[in-house]
Design an enzyme around this catalytic site. Sequence first.
Site, PDB file in Angstrom:
ATOM      1  N   CYS A 134       0.906  -1.170  -0.132  1.00  0.00           N
ATOM      2  CA  CYS A 134       0.133   0.071   0.008  1.00  0.00           C
ATOM      3  C   CYS A 134       1.102   1.162  -0.047  1.00  0.00           C
ATOM      4  O   CYS A 134       2.131   1.264   0.588  1.00  0.00           O
ATOM      5  CB  CYS A 134      -0.905   0.123   1.190  1.00  0.00           C
ATOM      6  SG  CYS A 134      -2.018  -1.536   1.200  1.00  0.00           S
ATOM      7  N   ARG A 166       2.787   1.578  -7.685  1.00  0.00           N
ATOM      8  CA  ARG A 166       2.701   0.511  -6.808  1.00  0.00           C
ATOM      9  C   ARG A 166       1.260  -0.341  -7.204  1.00  0.00           C
ATOM     10  O   ARG A 166       1.313  -1.673  -6.653  1.00  0.00           O
ATOM     11  CB  ARG A 166       2.594   0.805  -5.339  1.00  0.00           C
ATOM     12  CG  ARG A 166       3.816   1.647  -5.160  1.00  0.00           C
ATOM     13  CD  ARG A 166       3.686   2.354  -3.471  1.00  0.00           C
ATOM     14  NE  ARG A 166       3.906   1.506  -2.559  1.00  0.00           N
ATOM     15  CZ  ARG A 166       5.075   1.357  -1.696  1.00  0.00           C
ATOM     16  NH1 ARG A 166       6.022   2.141  -2.078  1.00  0.00           N
ATOM     17  NH2 ARG A 166       5.030   0.611  -0.609  1.00  0.00           N
ATOM     18  N   TRP A 186      -3.914  -1.686  -1.345  1.00  0.00           N
ATOM     19  CA  TRP A 186      -3.783  -2.823  -2.272  1.00  0.00           C
ATOM     20  C   TRP A 186      -4.758  -3.925  -1.413  1.00  0.00           C
ATOM     21  O   TRP A 186      -4.015  -4.214  -0.590  1.00  0.00           O
ATOM     22  CB  TRP A 186      -2.584  -3.300  -2.574  1.00  0.00           C
ATOM     23  CG  TRP A 186      -2.086  -4.484  -3.224  1.00  0.00           C
ATOM     24  CD1 TRP A 186      -1.976  -5.808  -2.517  1.00  0.00           C
ATOM     25  CD2 TRP A 186      -2.412  -4.869  -4.524  1.00  0.00           C
ATOM     26  NE1 TRP A 186      -1.976  -6.667  -3.466  1.00  0.00           N
ATOM     27  CE2 TRP A 186      -2.184  -6.361  -4.788  1.00  0.00           C
ATOM     28  CE3 TRP A 186      -2.900  -4.169  -5.601  1.00  0.00           C
ATOM     29  CZ2 TRP A 186      -2.352  -6.950  -5.930  1.00  0.00           C
ATOM     30  CZ3 TRP A 186      -2.838  -4.695  -7.039  1.00  0.00           C
ATOM     31  CH2 TRP A 186      -2.603  -6.208  -6.966  1.00  0.00           C
ATOM     32  N   ASN A 204      -0.192  -0.004   6.225  1.00  0.00           N
ATOM     33  CA  ASN A 204       0.332  -0.762   5.368  1.00  0.00           C
ATOM     34  C   ASN A 204       0.897  -1.920   6.227  1.00  0.00           C
ATOM     35  O   ASN A 204       1.349  -1.747   7.099  1.00  0.00           O
ATOM     36  CB  ASN A 204       1.590   0.193   4.689  1.00  0.00           C
ATOM     37  CG  ASN A 204       2.197  -0.691   3.803  1.00  0.00           C
ATOM     38  OD1 ASN A 204       1.659  -1.701   3.234  1.00  0.00           O
ATOM     39  ND2 ASN A 204       3.227  -0.211   3.275  1.00  0.00           N
ATOM     40  N   GLY A 205       0.816  -3.154   5.746  1.00  0.00           N
ATOM     41  CA  GLY A 205       1.165  -4.396   6.589  1.00  0.00           C
ATOM     42  C   GLY A 205      -0.079  -5.184   7.056  1.00  0.00           C
ATOM     43  O   GLY A 205      -1.232  -5.007   6.438  1.00  0.00           O
ATOM     44  N   GLU A 264      10.418 -23.280 -15.995  1.00  0.00           N
ATOM     45  CA  GLU A 264      10.331 -21.854 -15.493  1.00  0.00           C
ATOM     46  C   GLU A 264      11.597 -21.095 -16.052  1.00  0.00           C
ATOM     47  O   GLU A 264      11.180 -19.813 -16.382  1.00  0.00           O
ATOM     48  CB  GLU A 264       9.909 -21.687 -14.098  1.00  0.00           C
ATOM     49  CG  GLU A 264      10.013 -20.387 -13.509  1.00  0.00           C
ATOM     50  CD  GLU A 264       8.795 -19.630 -14.017  1.00  0.00           C
ATOM     51  OE1 GLU A 264       7.828 -19.987 -14.743  1.00  0.00           O
ATOM     52  OE2 GLU A 264       8.931 -18.240 -13.584  1.00  0.00           O
ATOM     53  N   LYS A 297      11.224 -17.962 -18.807  1.00  0.00           N
ATOM     54  CA  LYS A 297      11.550 -16.634 -18.428  1.00  0.00           C
ATOM     55  C   LYS A 297      12.624 -16.307 -19.505  1.00  0.00           C
ATOM     56  O   LYS A 297      12.627 -15.089 -20.046  1.00  0.00           O
ATOM     57  CB  LYS A 297      12.509 -16.592 -16.952  1.00  0.00           C
ATOM     58  CG  LYS A 297      11.574 -16.773 -15.723  1.00  0.00           C
ATOM     59  CD  LYS A 297      10.829 -15.284 -15.756  1.00  0.00           C
ATOM     60  CE  LYS A 297       9.517 -15.545 -14.774  1.00  0.00           C
ATOM     61  NZ  LYS A 297       8.410 -16.233 -15.358  1.00  0.00           N
ATOM     62  N   GLU A 306      10.666 -15.443 -22.680  1.00  0.00           N
ATOM     63  CA  GLU A 306       9.878 -14.225 -23.067  1.00  0.00           C
ATOM     64  C   GLU A 306      10.737 -12.957 -22.695  1.00  0.00           C
ATOM     65  O   GLU A 306      10.062 -11.953 -23.230  1.00  0.00           O
ATOM     66  CB  GLU A 306       8.713 -14.338 -22.011  1.00  0.00           C
ATOM     67  CG  GLU A 306       9.023 -14.189 -20.529  1.00  0.00           C
ATOM     68  CD  GLU A 306       8.180 -14.354 -19.402  1.00  0.00           C
ATOM     69  OE1 GLU A 306       6.778 -13.900 -19.701  1.00  0.00           O
ATOM     70  OE2 GLU A 306       8.115 -14.930 -18.278  1.00  0.00           O
ATOM     71  N   HIS A 324      15.780 -39.735 -24.474  1.00  0.00           N
ATOM     72  CA  HIS A 324      14.630 -40.258 -25.402  1.00  0.00           C
ATOM     73  C   HIS A 324      14.423 -39.403 -26.618  1.00  0.00           C
ATOM     74  O   HIS A 324      13.608 -39.273 -27.333  1.00  0.00           O
ATOM     75  CB  HIS A 324      13.287 -40.284 -24.688  1.00  0.00           C
ATOM     76  CG  HIS A 324      13.337 -41.386 -23.671  1.00  0.00           C
ATOM     77  ND1 HIS A 324      13.414 -42.729 -23.865  1.00  0.00           N
ATOM     78  CD2 HIS A 324      13.455 -41.238 -22.391  1.00  0.00           C
ATOM     79  CE1 HIS A 324      13.352 -43.494 -22.783  1.00  0.00           C
ATOM     80  NE2 HIS A 324      13.685 -42.627 -21.685  1.00  0.00           N
ATOM     81  N   LYS A 353       0.237  -8.196 -19.290  1.00  0.00           N
ATOM     82  CA  LYS A 353       0.398  -8.679 -17.930  1.00  0.00           C
ATOM     83  C   LYS A 353      -0.919  -9.750 -17.693  1.00  0.00           C
ATOM     84  O   LYS A 353      -0.802 -10.617 -17.014  1.00  0.00           O
ATOM     85  CB  LYS A 353       0.226  -7.524 -17.076  1.00  0.00           C
ATOM     86  CG  LYS A 353       0.605  -8.063 -15.538  1.00  0.00           C
ATOM     87  CD  LYS A 353       1.899  -8.456 -15.366  1.00  0.00           C
ATOM     88  CE  LYS A 353       2.036  -9.019 -13.784  1.00  0.00           C
ATOM     89  NZ  LYS A 353       3.178 -10.140 -13.767  1.00  0.00           N
TER      90      LYS A 353
HETATM   91  C1  F6R Z   1       5.305 -15.629 -17.226  1.00  0.00           C
HETATM   92  C2  F6R Z   1       3.957 -15.304 -16.894  1.00  0.00           C
HETATM   93  C3  F6R Z   1       2.843 -15.713 -17.513  1.00  0.00           C
HETATM   94  C4  F6R Z   1       1.633 -15.768 -16.319  1.00  0.00           C
HETATM   95  C5  F6R Z   1       0.394 -16.486 -17.005  1.00  0.00           C
HETATM   96  C6  F6R Z   1      -0.729 -16.511 -15.927  1.00  0.00           C
HETATM   97  O1  F6R Z   1       6.185 -14.838 -16.666  1.00  0.00           O
HETATM   98  O2  F6R Z   1       3.847 -13.960 -16.093  1.00  0.00           O
HETATM   99  O3  F6R Z   1       3.372 -16.971 -17.973  1.00  0.00           O
HETATM  100  O4  F6R Z   1       2.129 -16.677 -15.279  1.00  0.00           O
HETATM  101  O5  F6R Z   1       0.047 -15.448 -17.903  1.00  0.00           O
HETATM  102  O6  F6R Z   1      -0.933 -15.394 -15.420  1.00  0.00           O
HETATM  103  P1  F6R Z   1      -1.869 -15.344 -13.993  1.00  0.00           P
HETATM  104  O7  F6R Z   1      -1.036 -15.894 -13.259  1.00  0.00           O
HETATM  105  O8  F6R Z   1      -2.288 -13.863 -13.894  1.00  0.00           O
HETATM  106  O9  F6R Z   1      -3.013 -16.176 -14.330  1.00  0.00           O
END
Ligand code: F6R
Length: 625
Positions: free
Chosen positions: A5, A30, A86, A112-113, A495, A499, A502, A518, A620
């Site tokens: 927050c 934020r 938040w 906040n907390g 993962e 990373k 992307e 295989h 996002k």
């Molecule tokens: C990768 C990434 C995406 C999300 C995916 C699901 O770094 O951020 O693969 O993990 O789009 O998103 P959420 O978790 O918001 O459903």
Amino acid sequence: MARMCGIVGYVGSQSALNVVVEGLARLEYRGYDSAGTAVAFDGKLSVTKRAGKLVNLRDALAGTQPPGGADDEAHGAHSGIGHTRWATHGPPNDRNAHPHVDCTGAVAVVHNGIIENFAALRLELERRGHELSSDTDTEAVAHLLEEEVAKGAGLADAMRKVCVRLEGAFTLVAIYSGEPDLVVGARRNSPLVVGVGDGENFLASDVAAFIAHTRDAIELGQDQIVELRPGGVTVTGFDGTPAEVKDYHVDWDVSAAEKGGHDYFMLKEIAEQPSAVADTLLGRIGADGRLSLDEMRLTDDELRDIDKIIIVACGTAYHAGMIAKYAIEHWTQLPCEIELASEFRYRDPILTRSTLVIAISQSGETMDTLMAVRHAREQRASVLGICNVNGSTIPRECDGVLYTHAGPEIAVASTKAFLTQLIAVYLIALYLAQVRGTKWGDEVFAMIQLLGTMPQKVEQVLETIEPVRELARSLAGERCVLFLGRHVGFPVALEGALKLKELAYMHAEGFAAGELKHGPIALIEEGLPVVVIVPSRARPILHDKIVSNIQEIRARGARTIVIAEDGDEAVAPYADTLIRVPAVPTLLQPLVATVPLQVFACELATAKGHDVDQPRNLAKSVTVE
Ligand code: F6R
């Protein structure tokens, strides 16, 4: 509240409302879901708060959104506080927005907390006749301050008395109509910075809020109270003893300040992981020493009736789900499947009333995951969400929810949300084990204690991360990187590859190390970088196999980059580069082993000149199927 927050406090000769709202705007980065202000003038307070974006608050303050907007005179007030919220406890709406006031409307507080003992405090206050009007943990503080002020204490003394009664992490900032030239702040385990001006002083959760006015700052220590008056700043401990203050000059510009001095939000979010993990663990042990997940809304009887679990998620959240399968099956002996949310409803999954579907989503808005949730509910399965955004669509549509407390994740690539999703699935698995009796109480407790040490282990990884950055920069010219893992190291490998894809737009693949022979082993050629996640030595059967895999790929020319726990010497002879992580139990290893891979991808992408916060073609929240 989570730790993210935004808080602003001001006292001085300018219009407090203007300074506070401008400060809140500087903290917008934020992320928040509601905002509010309180100012003191003429022996009274004026409080205005609105759900949604700051523009709603601004409209209310400008009087274009009556009732509940600020009085005209409020704009002339010289002390005030503000907050961007938040939500974590209670949905984001006007009522739960901060500031919160006491019964008399004379004290206003922002926070906040997380106040862990708020339920007990609330009950106590209600017994004494207080009426609490929000669902927040914060409001209890306003009423506790009211009681102290009614006994004759000044606001600062009242705050000192109240703080010692609070458990958890908090930053609190309050004003009182009886002392209009004073703003009081308190800090325990949650950030609060003082901005020192000329005839005016500021308080904020970070310097971005006041950097346009002053670059002279004081960082408050743990368990300290600050009294802010136009002419000066006084800092004491909770017990009233004067504290030594550490002042400093801020040399960041505004945009760097928003990112906490980091070049990218992603770097800031990686650095926040220890506190995100700690926040997600906060308040999970009940007074009886047992794990308690109150917010989950599914009864113990419902959880005892489950005979199968299916986890649905996308991308990084899917990798968290893969790791969950190992923990759930190991600790609860319940069969657990993991499925890509986008595939789930198209294959006629077998769902009954005894199936528990767990949907993992940082944003709570991912359409693929939402459609999987709807499908599961139509088939009468119970659905539990793991989510980071309070009040978002997925948790609203689920039967129960466990919130991760990572705070807003702004960079597109998920980092701190992933680690907190892991904490959430470990908590759910342990809770199921406790309720279904597949683990003894002391075994569950011992594992929770171990989880409690994870923030410090993640911190340790971050403190020794520089060689990973150097390595990443040296590989910026490569076209392809492979990642190998076994057991929970396999999703970590996936993962790491995701990373890198992307962020660095490179060909990267994650494989289960056993599958190499295989087919994928044909990809190995002279000099190809291969990152290998080595399982903990606690499971020799896994560990020994991967040591053989490393030898196989090295014999074929691979450049081996090995992530192994401290003290694991068996891998050293076969590692061209060795990255150490703290030794932790096998199932928890993803919490430490993922962090170097995040940093690796971020640094490599930056070396290639990419904007890591906004990778090309990605959003996002993916709100389309
Ligand atoms: C990768 C990434 C995406 C999300 C995916 C699901 O770094 O951020 O693969 O993990 O789009 O998103 P959420 O978790 O918001 O459903």
